[in-house]
Design a protein around this motif. Sequence first.
Motif, mmCIF file in Angstrom:
data_model
loop_
_atom_site.group_PDB
_atom_site.id
_atom_site.type_symbol
_atom_site.label_atom_id
_atom_site.label_comp_id
_atom_site.label_asym_id
_atom_site.label_seq_id
_atom_site.Cartn_x
_atom_site.Cartn_y
_atom_site.Cartn_z
ATOM 1 N N GLN A 54 72.245 -10.381 27.425
ATOM 2 C CA GLN A 54 72.151 -8.998 27.787
ATOM 3 C C GLN A 54 72.820 -9.087 29.348
ATOM 4 O O GLN A 54 72.430 -9.998 30.058
ATOM 5 N N THR A 55 73.642 -7.897 29.704
ATOM 6 C CA THR A 55 73.942 -7.986 31.251
ATOM 7 C C THR A 55 73.275 -6.866 31.748
ATOM 8 O O THR A 55 73.051 -5.785 31.400
ATOM 9 N N VAL A 56 72.596 -7.323 32.977
ATOM 10 C CA VAL A 56 71.658 -6.602 33.604
ATOM 11 C C VAL A 56 72.257 -6.429 34.847
ATOM 12 O O VAL A 56 72.651 -7.188 35.560
ATOM 13 N N GLU A 57 72.614 -5.192 35.264
ATOM 14 C CA GLU A 57 73.283 -4.721 36.551
ATOM 15 C C GLU A 57 72.246 -5.099 37.709
ATOM 16 O O GLU A 57 71.032 -4.474 37.851
ATOM 17 N N LYS A 58 72.617 -5.993 38.657
ATOM 18 C CA LYS A 58 71.695 -6.177 39.711
ATOM 19 C C LYS A 58 71.899 -5.310 40.678
ATOM 20 O O LYS A 58 73.037 -4.861 40.840
ATOM 21 N N PRO A 59 70.835 -4.859 41.491
ATOM 22 C CA PRO A 59 71.135 -3.933 42.517
ATOM 23 C C PRO A 59 71.809 -4.431 43.558
ATOM 24 O O PRO A 59 71.633 -5.602 44.031
ATOM 25 N N SER A 60 73.024 -3.531 43.957
ATOM 26 C CA SER A 60 73.799 -3.891 45.223
ATOM 27 C C SER A 60 72.892 -3.627 46.627
ATOM 28 O O SER A 60 72.293 -2.732 46.635
ATOM 29 N N ILE A 61 72.963 -4.569 47.214
ATOM 30 C CA ILE A 61 72.124 -4.457 48.657
ATOM 31 C C ILE A 61 72.863 -3.514 49.639
ATOM 32 O O ILE A 61 72.043 -2.846 49.966
ATOM 33 N N GLU A 62 74.124 -3.130 49.565
ATOM 34 C CA GLU A 62 74.741 -1.946 49.904
ATOM 35 C C GLU A 62 74.183 -0.482 49.490
ATOM 36 O O GLU A 62 73.879 0.307 50.277
ATOM 37 N N GLU A 63 74.053 -0.498 48.138
ATOM 38 C CA GLU A 63 73.718 0.374 47.599
ATOM 39 C C GLU A 63 72.294 0.857 47.875
ATOM 40 O O GLU A 63 71.624 2.010 48.166
ATOM 41 N N LEU A 64 71.524 -0.311 47.721
ATOM 42 C CA LEU A 64 70.192 -0.181 48.379
ATOM 43 C C LEU A 64 69.787 0.330 49.799
ATOM 44 O O LEU A 64 68.991 1.126 50.073
ATOM 45 N N LEU A 65 70.850 -0.192 50.745
ATOM 46 C CA LEU A 65 70.571 0.041 51.965
ATOM 47 C C LEU A 65 70.872 1.653 52.431
ATOM 48 O O LEU A 65 70.306 2.335 52.994
ATOM 49 N N GLY A 66 71.803 2.010 51.269
ATOM 50 C CA GLY A 66 72.285 3.418 51.477
ATOM 51 C C GLY A 66 71.024 4.332 51.071
ATOM 52 O O GLY A 66 70.889 5.309 51.588
ATOM 53 N N ARG A 67 70.425 3.969 49.706
ATOM 54 C CA ARG A 67 69.263 4.536 49.454
ATOM 55 C C ARG A 67 68.273 4.889 50.319
ATOM 56 O O ARG A 67 67.483 5.818 50.532
ATOM 57 N N LEU A 68 67.891 3.652 51.125
ATOM 58 C CA LEU A 68 66.881 3.395 52.322
ATOM 59 C C LEU A 68 67.186 4.459 53.228
ATOM 60 O O LEU A 68 66.481 5.098 53.727
ATOM 61 N N LYS A 69 68.518 4.545 53.653
ATOM 62 C CA LYS A 69 68.938 5.194 54.805
ATOM 63 C C LYS A 69 68.676 6.690 54.644
ATOM 64 O O LYS A 69 68.330 7.585 55.104
ATOM 65 N N LYS A 70 69.148 6.970 53.197
ATOM 66 C CA LYS A 70 68.907 8.480 52.671
ATOM 67 C C LYS A 70 67.314 8.693 52.586
ATOM 68 O O LYS A 70 66.875 10.054 52.959
ATOM 69 N N PHE A 71 66.608 7.824 52.231
ATOM 70 C CA PHE A 71 65.377 8.317 52.178
ATOM 71 C C PHE A 71 64.723 8.322 53.659
ATOM 72 O O PHE A 71 63.916 9.310 53.709
ATOM 73 N N ARG A 72 65.397 7.524 54.653
ATOM 74 C CA ARG A 72 64.624 7.675 56.067
ATOM 75 C C ARG A 72 65.002 8.872 56.551
ATOM 76 O O ARG A 72 64.199 9.880 57.199
ATOM 77 N N LYS A 73 66.192 9.520 56.253
ATOM 78 C CA LYS A 73 66.832 10.721 56.803
ATOM 79 C C LYS A 73 66.015 12.016 56.250
ATOM 80 O O LYS A 73 65.797 12.798 57.009
ATOM 81 N N GLU A 74 65.800 11.725 54.755
ATOM 82 C CA GLU A 74 65.021 12.878 54.134
ATOM 83 C C GLU A 74 63.723 12.901 54.832
ATOM 84 O O GLU A 74 63.156 14.139 55.097
ATOM 85 N N ASN A 75 62.954 12.010 55.092
ATOM 86 C CA ASN A 75 61.630 11.992 55.545
ATOM 87 C C ASN A 75 61.570 12.191 57.134
ATOM 88 O O ASN A 75 60.570 12.999 57.317
ATOM 89 N N ILE A 76 62.565 11.952 57.670
ATOM 90 C CA ILE A 76 62.453 12.456 59.043
ATOM 91 C C ILE A 76 62.542 13.930 59.306
ATOM 92 O O ILE A 76 62.156 14.622 60.187
ATOM 93 N N ARG A 77 63.735 14.495 58.653
ATOM 94 C CA ARG A 77 64.055 15.786 58.511
ATOM 95 C C ARG A 77 62.745 16.463 58.039
ATOM 96 O O ARG A 77 62.328 17.488 58.689
ATOM 97 N N ARG A 78 62.058 16.019 57.095
ATOM 98 C CA ARG A 78 60.724 16.711 56.399
ATOM 99 C C ARG A 78 59.641 16.753 57.515
ATOM 100 O O ARG A 78 59.066 17.750 57.862
#
Length: 196
Positions: A14-38
């Motif tokens: 099986q090929t399992v797509e490993k999470p990209s660190i850049e994608e994860l950091l992007g999600r973290l940045k988006k999460f941070r922005k959303e919560n600060i805005r809230r």
Amino acid sequence: MATNIDFKNLWKQQTVEKPSIEELLGRLKKFRKENIRRLIITNILLIVTSIFIGLIWYHYQPQLATTKIGIVLVILAMVIFLFAYNQLFMNFHKLDSTQTNTEYLNSLYSLKNKQKFMQTTMLNLYFIMLFAGISLYMYEYASRMKMVYAVTAYGLTFLWIAFNWFYLRPKTIKKQQAKLNGLINKFEEINDQLKD
């Protein structure tokens, strides 16, 4: 009918797509922005609401002590909630791109614990104080109404509070927890991959 299927071999292929660190950091940045805005929007709304309630007190000059106590309880509920909620700001602020994966994970665990405290203890206290304050505030004005209108006013108010308590609050909590748990799981995956 022979069923000699090699499940181990199939599993390894099986090929399992490993999470990209850049994608994860992007999600973290988006999460941070959303919560600060809230956080900012919540601060603005609750402060404006408190000022508005204070102006109502000043303009209408309530006569009964229950009305004044109700107003104080409502404003106090908002102030206490904001004080506790603003403690999360430092956790969101700490989530920056200079941390290691382990530091990100520890920050997210800390945030999860504080968020759980906010979603249980502080939100319960907020709703109880708000409910008590609104009930006391309404008494003076409801006592001047015909019984049917007073019961309707209290009934609609309690229905609105119940809708928020039993429907909106759990839905919002579940949504916030899912986002945070998703980020934590991805960082745990990456940490496990780095250890291997």
